[in-house]
Design an enzyme around this catalytic site. Structure first.
Site, mmCIF file in Angstrom:
data_model
loop_
_atom_site.group_PDB
_atom_site.id
_atom_site.type_symbol
_atom_site.label_atom_id
_atom_site.label_comp_id
_atom_site.label_asym_id
_atom_site.label_seq_id
_atom_site.Cartn_x
_atom_site.Cartn_y
_atom_site.Cartn_z
ATOM 1 N N GLU A 275 12.588 -9.325 2.103
ATOM 2 C CA GLU A 275 11.761 -8.191 2.533
ATOM 3 C C GLU A 275 12.593 -6.921 2.425
ATOM 4 O O GLU A 275 13.744 -6.906 2.867
ATOM 5 C CB GLU A 275 11.314 -8.402 3.979
ATOM 6 C CG GLU A 275 10.513 -7.259 4.552
ATOM 7 C CD GLU A 275 10.157 -7.478 6.023
ATOM 8 O OE1 GLU A 275 10.065 -6.458 6.732
ATOM 9 O OE2 GLU A 275 9.985 -8.632 6.457
ATOM 10 N N ALA B 269 2.993 -1.029 5.008
ATOM 11 C CA ALA B 269 2.334 -1.073 6.313
ATOM 12 C C ALA B 269 1.855 -2.475 6.686
ATOM 13 O O ALA B 269 1.796 -2.816 7.871
ATOM 14 C CB ALA B 269 1.165 -0.095 6.339
ATOM 15 N N PRO C 4 0.790 -1.227 0.000
ATOM 16 C CA PRO C 4 0.000 0.000 0.000
ATOM 17 C C PRO C 4 0.828 1.285 0.000
ATOM 18 O O PRO C 4 1.857 1.373 0.660
ATOM 19 C CB PRO C 4 -0.843 -0.091 1.264
ATOM 20 C CG PRO C 4 -0.211 -1.128 2.104
ATOM 21 C CD PRO C 4 0.523 -2.047 1.188
ATOM 22 N N ASN C 5 0.341 2.221 -0.772
ATOM 23 C CA ASN C 5 0.847 3.591 -0.878
ATOM 24 C C ASN C 5 2.171 3.716 -1.626
ATOM 25 O O ASN C 5 2.637 4.821 -1.849
ATOM 26 C CB ASN C 5 0.950 4.259 0.497
ATOM 27 C CG ASN C 5 -0.394 4.314 1.181
ATOM 28 O OD1 ASN C 5 -1.377 4.744 0.576
ATOM 29 N ND2 ASN C 5 -0.468 3.860 2.406
ATOM 30 N N HIS D 262 12.540 -2.438 2.691
ATOM 31 C CA HIS D 262 11.884 -1.188 3.079
ATOM 32 C C HIS D 262 12.780 -0.041 2.651
ATOM 33 O O HIS D 262 13.999 -0.091 2.814
ATOM 34 C CB HIS D 262 11.635 -1.135 4.586
ATOM 35 C CG HIS D 262 10.692 -2.195 5.037
ATOM 36 N ND1 HIS D 262 9.335 -2.097 4.848
ATOM 37 C CD2 HIS D 262 10.921 -3.397 5.602
ATOM 38 C CE1 HIS D 262 8.760 -3.189 5.290
ATOM 39 N NE2 HIS D 262 9.706 -3.998 5.752
ATOM 40 N N TYR E 184 10.863 9.118 1.475
ATOM 41 C CA TYR E 184 10.872 8.169 0.363
ATOM 42 C C TYR E 184 11.558 8.675 -0.908
ATOM 43 O O TYR E 184 11.690 7.925 -1.867
ATOM 44 C CB TYR E 184 9.437 7.754 0.020
ATOM 45 C CG TYR E 184 8.751 7.069 1.168
ATOM 46 C CD1 TYR E 184 9.095 5.768 1.529
ATOM 47 C CD2 TYR E 184 7.775 7.720 1.915
ATOM 48 C CE1 TYR E 184 8.483 5.132 2.589
ATOM 49 C CE2 TYR E 184 7.151 7.088 2.980
ATOM 50 C CZ TYR E 184 7.504 5.796 3.302
ATOM 51 O OH TYR E 184 6.895 5.175 4.361
ATOM 52 N N ARG F 72 11.735 4.965 12.874
ATOM 53 C CA ARG F 72 10.379 5.504 12.784
ATOM 54 C C ARG F 72 9.550 5.052 13.986
ATOM 55 O O ARG F 72 10.096 4.606 14.995
ATOM 56 C CB ARG F 72 9.783 5.083 11.447
ATOM 57 C CG ARG F 72 10.632 5.647 10.281
ATOM 58 C CD ARG F 72 10.081 5.351 8.933
ATOM 59 N NE ARG F 72 8.801 6.033 8.766
ATOM 60 C CZ ARG F 72 7.948 5.735 7.803
ATOM 61 N NH1 ARG F 72 8.226 4.785 6.921
ATOM 62 N NH2 ARG F 72 6.811 6.385 7.695
ATOM 63 N N ARG G 80 4.804 11.237 -2.352
ATOM 64 C CA ARG G 80 4.471 11.044 -0.936
ATOM 65 C C ARG G 80 5.700 11.196 -0.049
ATOM 66 O O ARG G 80 6.698 10.533 -0.248
ATOM 67 C CB ARG G 80 3.912 9.627 -0.776
ATOM 68 C CG ARG G 80 3.745 9.175 0.639
ATOM 69 C CD ARG G 80 3.368 7.700 0.689
ATOM 70 N NE ARG G 80 3.244 7.279 2.072
ATOM 71 C CZ ARG G 80 3.622 6.105 2.519
ATOM 72 N NH1 ARG G 80 4.141 5.215 1.710
ATOM 73 N NH2 ARG G 80 3.476 5.819 3.788
ATOM 74 N N ASN H 179 8.060 -5.577 -0.629
ATOM 75 C CA ASN H 179 7.884 -4.445 0.273
ATOM 76 C C ASN H 179 6.399 -4.406 0.591
ATOM 77 O O ASN H 179 5.611 -3.824 -0.144
ATOM 78 C CB ASN H 179 8.347 -3.136 -0.371
ATOM 79 C CG ASN H 179 8.292 -1.979 0.605
ATOM 80 O OD1 ASN H 179 7.621 -2.049 1.629
ATOM 81 N ND2 ASN H 179 8.986 -0.903 0.287
#
Length: 148
Positions: A95, A74, A9-10, A97, A22, A104, A17, A71
């Site tokens: 995985e 969330a 998502p996103n 990110h 990012y 964070r 964004r 990735n």
């Protein structure tokens, strides 16, 4: 070698964004560069904001591709379903990110997916994907070439 990049998502909003986290490059632009640089690899990508679609794609390619770069965004921190899908397949998963999730919010420090992967790469921006790709190319017995 066939490698699938699956984004959650996103991540379709990369370049628009939270550029301070990012960056300002779109994923499509980055992906085109990656394809050009690694011509010996059949790279594909998939993005969805919907958990079930991500699970479906993991299951679809999880027996026919040589690697998945995931990735889950969330969903990394919330989805037992995605973790179970990764555990159920034969294809190795890395995985990734873009941001350093450990710098964070605390809820981002836990990954349900990580225990079922061959490794995790965090915090190197879009280069995290390239590092994951290189991990597949440099495995023992691979005929890939590492280009740093």
């Amino acid at each position: 070698m066939k490698i699938m990049i699956i984004n959650g998502p996103n991540l379709n909003l990369l370049g628009k964004r939270e550029n301070d986290i990012y960056g300002d490059e779109t994923f499509n632009d980055f992906f085109t560069t990656l394809q050009f640089k690694y011509k010996e690899v059949e790279l594909s990508q998939f993005q969805s904001n919907i958990e079930g679609e991500l699970i479906d794609k993991i299951q679809e390619v999880g027996y026919t591709y040589q690697g998945i770069i995931l990735n889950a965004a969330a969903y990394t921190h919330t989805s037992v379903g995605i973790a179970d899908a990764v555990k159920a397949i034969q294809t190795p998963v890395v995985e990734v990110h873009i941001s350093n999730t450990y710098k964070r919010e605390e809820f981002r420090h836990k990954s349900f997916v990580a225990p079922n992967t061959k490794g995790v790469i965090v915090g190197f921006g879009l280069q995290s994907y390239e590092l994951a790709l290189q991990s597949f190319l440099t495995e023992e017995g691979s005929d890939g070439i590492l280009n740093l």
